[in-house]
Design a protein around this motif. Structure first.
Motif, PDB file in Angstrom:
ATOM      1  N   SER A 244       0.857  -1.195   0.000  1.00 40.46           N
ATOM      2  CA  SER A 244       0.000   0.000   0.000  1.00 40.46           C
ATOM      3  C   SER A 244       0.890   1.240   0.000  1.00 40.46           C
ATOM      4  CB  SER A 244      -0.892   0.018   1.240  1.00 40.46           C
ATOM      5  OG  SER A 244      -1.721  -1.112   1.231  1.00 40.46           O
ATOM      6  N   GLU A 255      -4.330   9.281   1.002  1.00 41.07           N
ATOM      7  CA  GLU A 255      -4.685   8.616  -0.256  1.00 41.07           C
ATOM      8  C   GLU A 255      -3.716   7.469  -0.465  1.00 41.07           C
ATOM      9  OE1 GLU A 255      -6.615   9.920  -3.223  1.00 41.07           O
ATOM     10  OE2 GLU A 255      -7.684  11.253  -1.853  1.00 41.07           O
ATOM     11  N   MET A 257      -2.524   3.965  -2.751  1.00 43.52           N
ATOM     12  CA  MET A 257      -2.603   3.183  -3.985  1.00 43.52           C
ATOM     13  C   MET A 257      -2.260   1.744  -3.601  1.00 43.52           C
ATOM     14  SD  MET A 257      -3.262   3.808  -7.105  1.00 43.52           S
ATOM     15  CE  MET A 257      -2.635   5.117  -8.091  1.00 43.52           C
ATOM     16  N   ASP A 258      -3.197   0.835  -3.830  1.00 49.09           N
ATOM     17  CA  ASP A 258      -2.902  -0.575  -3.549  1.00 49.09           C
ATOM     18  C   ASP A 258      -3.441  -1.427  -4.689  1.00 49.09           C
ATOM     19  OD1 ASP A 258      -5.618  -0.670  -3.162  1.00 49.09           O
ATOM     20  OD2 ASP A 258      -5.515  -0.817  -0.979  1.00 49.09           O
ATOM     21  N   LYS A 260      -6.107  -2.605  -5.279  1.00 52.49           N
ATOM     22  CA  LYS A 260      -7.489  -2.299  -5.712  1.00 52.49           C
ATOM     23  C   LYS A 260      -7.578  -0.920  -6.364  1.00 52.49           C
ATOM     24  CE  LYS A 260      -9.225  -4.728  -1.717  1.00 52.49           C
ATOM     25  NZ  LYS A 260      -8.865  -4.237  -0.397  1.00 52.49           N
ATOM     26  N   GLY A 261      -6.475  -0.219  -6.475  1.00 47.07           N
ATOM     27  CA  GLY A 261      -6.502   1.132  -7.046  1.00 47.07           C
ATOM     28  C   GLY A 261      -6.310   2.170  -5.955  1.00 47.07           C
ATOM     29  N   ARG A 262      -6.878   3.372  -6.206  1.00 41.89           N
ATOM     30  CA  ARG A 262      -6.672   4.476  -5.264  1.00 41.89           C
ATOM     31  C   ARG A 262      -7.816   4.539  -4.263  1.00 41.89           C
ATOM     32  NH1 ARG A 262      -3.582   9.805  -6.907  1.00 41.89           N
ATOM     33  NH2 ARG A 262      -4.154  11.166  -5.210  1.00 41.89           N
ATOM     34  N   THR A 263      -7.450   4.519  -2.977  1.00 43.30           N
ATOM     35  CA  THR A 263      -8.500   4.591  -1.957  1.00 43.30           C
ATOM     36  C   THR A 263      -8.179   5.724  -0.978  1.00 43.30           C
ATOM     37  OG1 THR A 263      -7.296   2.922  -0.695  1.00 43.30           O
ATOM     38  CG2 THR A 263      -9.190   2.142  -1.946  1.00 43.30           C
TER      39      THR A 263
END
Ligand SMILES: Cc1cc2nc3c(=O)[nH]c(=O)nc-3n(C[C@H](O)[C@H](O)[C@H](O)COP(=O)(O)OP(=O)(O)OC[C@H]3O[C@@H](n4cnc5c(N)ncnc54)[C@H](O)[C@@H]3O)c2cc1C
Length: 442
Positions: A244, A255, A257-258, A260-263
Motif C-alpha cells: 500500500s 490517499e 494506492m494498492d 485495488k486502485g486508489r483509496t
C-alpha cells in the motif's frame, strides 16, 4: 608538532560511538584532537522514542548531553553548512540560524550525519505529517495523540470522531512497526479514561493503521522475525496493509494506492517513518553517490574516491561484497563507529586496517507491551523473552548510568501504574510551519 585533527560530523549513534572509541583508544595520545559537530547538544537514543510517544519513558531520559558522554572531545553545537573537501575544511554555524560561520580544519573526517526523512517526492505533505526522528518529534506527537483523544471525547459527529481516532503510520521499517505497536498498547490502556471514546452513544474504535509499500514489514530484519512481528501487531489490533503506497496526505485523509486502485483513508493523524533521503551535506563529497543516497564506502569504511573521509551509520552504503547493504540500524552504526575509529588510528600509524564485516545475526525490535523479537548468537527469540533481552541490551547501550537508572525506573513504574495523559496546550507543532512548503501540483 601540530596535533592530528579528527573531525566527526553528527552526534547520533555513529558519531558519538566513534568519538567514544577514539577517546578510549587514544587516551594517552596528546597529539590527537578529536572534535564533533552536531546540531543538538544531546544524543538521542532513537530506539526508545516510540516509548516516549506512548508515555512509558519520560522524554528527558532517552537523551544524554554529548558533552557529558565525551569528556575529551571538543564539541560544537552547530549546523554543518558546507564541506570543502579539497582544502579539508568544514564550515559550521549556530544551529538553525544563518549568521556567521566558523571554519574547522581536519586531517581525517568522519561523516555520520544520518539521513533525512524521505517524503517520496511529495514535499507538500510535510505540512500534514508527523515525523519521529528526534526528541521534539516524540514530544509533539505524544501531545497530539492525547489531544486527539480529548477532542474525540467531546466530538458529536461520528465521522469526525473516527477521523480523530484514526492514527496512520506510514512505513513498515523498524521505526514504523515499533511506533504502531507502542500506540496500540497505549490506546489499550488510555481509552478507559475517555468514556465517550470507549462506550459513548456512538462509540467508534481507535484505529492504528500501518501502511507498508512492500510485501513485507521490517526489511532490515530476517523474514521469519518480520512475519512474527506482523502477526503480533495484528493481534494487538494494528491494521497492517502491505503493498500500500501513500500517494497523498492532507489534514484529514490519506490517499493510498494498492492492488485495488486508489483509496481514501479518513484520518487526522499521519506519522511518516518511510524512507530515508540523503543528508544534503553529503552531496558535497566527490565520488559516486549510491542511488540509495548513501555514501559508498570500502570494506575499511573509507568513502570511495575521497581522501581521508570515512562514512558510518545511516549515511554510509556498506555492501561489503554482499548483495544487500548493511541495514541502517543503531546496532550496526555502533559497530561501524568502533571499527572506523580503530581504522582511523591504524591508518595514521600506517598500519594494516581492520575489515568491517557486518553481522546480520544480531537483530532486535520491540513491538509493544511485553512483546519483541530478537536474533542473537544463532538463536531466534520471540515474545516476552525477546522483550527482556531487548531491554537488557538497549539499557546497557544507553550512555550514562544516570539515564539507564531513570529508564529502568520508568519501566518499573509502568508495570504498576497507568501512563500519564497530560495534554499541554500550545506546544508548537512544526507541521503548521511546514505548510508554507511548495503546494501540491496534482
Ligand atoms: C523511531 C525510531 C526507532 C528505531 N528503532 C531502532 C531499533 O529498535 N533498533 C535499531 O537498531 N535501530 C533503530 N532505529 C534506527 C536507528 O535509530 C538509526 O539506524 C541510527 O540512529 C543511525 O545512527 P546515525 O548516527 O547514522 O544517524 P542519527 O542517529 O540520525 O544521527 C545523525 C546526527 O547528525 C546530526 N546532523 C544531521 N545533519 C546535520 C547537520 N547538517 N549539521 C549538524 N548535525 C547534523 C543529527 O542531529 C544527529 O545527531 C530507529 C530509528 C527511529 C527513528
Amino acid at each position: 608538532m601540530s596535533k592530528k585533527r579528527i573531525l566527526i560530523l553528527g552526534g547520533g549513534f555513529a558519531g558519538v560511538y566513534c568519538a567514544k572509541e577514539l577517546e578510549k583508544l587514544a587516551r594517552n595520545d596528546a597529539g590527537l584532537q578529536v572534535s564533533l559537530v552536531s546540531r543538538e547538544n544531546f544524543f538521542v537514543f532513537t530506539p526508545m522514542l516510540p516509548q516516549v510517544v506512548s508515555g512509558m519513558i519520560e522524554s528527558n531520559h532517552v537523551v544524554v548531553p554529548v558533552r557529558q558522554i565525551l569528556k575529551r572531545t571538543q564539541f560544537y553545537e552547530a549546523d554543518v553548512r558546507r564541506l570543502d573537501v579539497k582544502n579539508k575544511k568544514v564550515a559550521i554555524g549556530v544551529a538553525g540560524e544563518s549568521g556567521p560561520e566558523r571554519v574547522l580544519e581536519y586531517d581525517q573526517l568522519v561523516v555520520s550525519l544520518g539521513g533525512d526523512t524521505n517524503f517520496a517526492k511529495m514535499p507538500y505533505i510535510q505540512g500534514f505529517v508527523f515525523t519521529l526522528k528526534n526528541l521534539k518529534d516524540a514530544l509533539v506527537l505524544r501531545n497530539h495523540v492525547i489531544d486527539m483523544l480529548e477532542r474525540a471525547d467531546i466530538e458529536g459527529d461520528i465521522e469526525n470522531r473516527q477521523k480523530l481516532l484514526t492514527f496512520v503510520v506510514v512505513g513498515g521499517g523498524l521505526s514504523g512497526a515499533e511506533t504502531a505497536g507502542e500506540l496500540a498498547s497505549f490506546f489499550d490502556e488510555a481509552v478507559k479514561y475517555y468514556p465517550n471514546v470507549r462506550n459513548g452513544l456512538a462509540a467508534v474504535p481507535v484505529r492504528v493503521v500501518l501502511l507498508q509499500s512492500r510485501d513485507r514489514i521490517l526489511p532490515e530484519l530476517d523474514l521469519e522475525l518480520a512475519d512474527f512481528t506482523l502477526n503480533e501487531l495484528v493481534k494487538s489490533g494494528v491494521e497492517v496493509r502491505l503493498n500500500s503506497r501513500v500517494v497523498d496526505v492532507t489534514a484529514d485523509h490519506v490517499e493510498i494506492m494498492d492492488g485495488k486502485g486508489r483509496t481514501t483513508l479518513p484520518a487526522n493523524t499521519t506519522i511518516w517513518t518511510a524512507g530515508v533521503s540523503p543528508n544534503p551535506v553529503v552531496f558535497e563529497i566527490p565520488g559516486a553517490m549510491h542511488e540509495s543516497g548513501r555514501l559508498p564506502v570500502d570494506s575499511f569504511l573509507r568513502v570511495k574516491g575521497a581522501d581521508g573521509i570515512w562514512a558510518i551509520g545511516d549515511c554510509a552504503y556498506i555492501a561489503d561484497g554482499r548483495s544487500a547493504p548493511c541495514p541502517p540500524t543503531a546496532q550496526h552504526a555502533i559497530r561501524e563507529a568502533q571499527v572506523a575509529a580503530q581504522n582511523i588510528l591504524l591508518s595514521m600509524q600506517c598500519k594494516g586496517m581492520k575489515r568491517f564485516d557486518y553481522d546480520s545475526n544480531k537483530q532486535m525490535a520491540v513491538i509493544g507491551e511485553k512483546k519483541a523479537i530478537a536474533r542473537f548468537a544463532g538463536f531466534k527469540l520471540y515474545g516476552i523473552a525477546a522483550w527482556w533481552l531487548w531491554r537488557a541490551v538497549y539499557l546497557q547501550k544507553l550512555p550514562m548510568l544516570k539515564k539507564r537508572l531513570r529508564v529502568l525506573f520508568d519501566w518499573t513504574i509502568d508495570m504498576f501504574f497507568d501512563r500519564d495523559l497530560t495534554h499541554i496546550r500550545g506546544l508548537k507543532d512544526d507541521r503548521k510551519v511546514a505548510r508554507s512548503l511548495p503546494a501540491r501540483t496534482q
